[in-house]
Design a protein around this motif. Sequence first.
Motif, PDB file in Angstrom:
ATOM      1  N   GLY A  52      29.281 -52.418  38.285  1.00 43.82           N
ATOM      2  CA  GLY A  52      30.445 -52.904  37.558  1.00 43.82           C
ATOM      3  C   GLY A  52      30.218 -54.072  36.625  1.00 43.82           C
ATOM      4  O   GLY A  52      29.170 -54.707  36.602  1.00 43.82           O
ATOM      5  N   HIS A  53      31.226 -54.317  35.821  1.00 41.78           N
ATOM      6  CA  HIS A  53      31.309 -55.492  34.966  1.00 41.78           C
ATOM      7  C   HIS A  53      32.604 -56.190  35.350  1.00 41.78           C
ATOM      8  O   HIS A  53      33.655 -55.945  34.766  1.00 41.78           O
ATOM      9  N   PHE A  54      32.516 -57.058  36.330  1.00 37.52           N
ATOM     10  CA  PHE A  54      33.708 -57.667  36.893  1.00 37.52           C
ATOM     11  C   PHE A  54      34.053 -58.964  36.160  1.00 37.52           C
ATOM     12  O   PHE A  54      33.177 -59.756  35.807  1.00 37.52           O
ATOM     13  N   GLU A  55      35.352 -59.173  35.957  1.00 44.22           N
ATOM     14  CA  GLU A  55      35.830 -60.375  35.290  1.00 44.22           C
ATOM     15  C   GLU A  55      35.942 -61.550  36.252  1.00 44.22           C
ATOM     16  O   GLU A  55      35.793 -62.704  35.855  1.00 44.22           O
ATOM     17  N   ASN A  56      36.227 -61.257  37.509  1.00 47.16           N
ATOM     18  CA  ASN A  56      36.424 -62.329  38.483  1.00 47.16           C
ATOM     19  C   ASN A  56      36.135 -61.794  39.884  1.00 47.16           C
ATOM     20  O   ASN A  56      35.914 -60.589  40.080  1.00 47.16           O
ATOM     21  N   LEU A  57      36.153 -62.695  40.851  1.00 49.13           N
ATOM     22  CA  LEU A  57      35.818 -62.323  42.219  1.00 49.13           C
ATOM     23  C   LEU A  57      36.846 -61.378  42.826  1.00 49.13           C
ATOM     24  O   LEU A  57      36.496 -60.531  43.662  1.00 49.13           O
TER      25      LEU A  57
END
Length: 246
Positions: free
Chosen positions: A60-65
């Motif tokens: 993934g390419h996660f923006e936040n936790l």
Amino acid sequence: MKKGQMVLAVFFVVFMFLLKLWNFPVNAKNETDLLKIVALLQNEKINITEWSLYARERVGHFENLDEVKKYGHALKKKFPHWQWETETVAGRWELKGIHPKDGFEEVIKVLANLEGAPHAYVVYELRGQAFTEESERFIKEQWNAVAFDIFRGNASIFSCVKGEWNDNIETTLPKSAERLLALLQAEKKDSIEEKHFISTSAYSPIFADSIHHGEQEINVQIGIRSGGLGAKTTLVVGTPIITIEY
């Protein structure tokens, strides 16, 4: 059903089957590296004391936790009967699930850094001590199916086996290393030799994937340690590198 429709239907089924194979996350050849190592060591009367089959993929390419946690929650729903726990330590968030089996255990981990945009990894590992028929059966019959439910793309696979000679070996450590290299059909690429310890990186055609170690291409590592006079000699064999502490 008309003949043309039947042909299209058969073609669609075959296409979907091939697509599933092409996108399968675990290299089927690599999965057997562990079994090859086990068979070779057992044939040499080496007592296996620890083993691991380890797969890892960046996800993934996660923006936040919170997005990472949602991903972890989705994994928990796929494996509801596992024992799950979360931990935050040393700037890293970790979700870990454990599923005890007969003589070994399955482990799933989701790991993410806590600073900046999260870089997350998912890990699936089988690990045990003595290698049993049940361990071998699970690897052959179920490993791929579980991995398919976990990974999205191509996971990196690491096989590792730790053991010890049943009796105190009479040959020197360099000769023991040469013997193991010959069994693995491996060509030595690099080596560190001390009085009671040898670490060797090599390449063997019988193993699947390889990595670059400096300017060398390697796909197997051997570590041998002697406790000194009268002590047992231990060894670790890993592909493409060693992942068990020794």
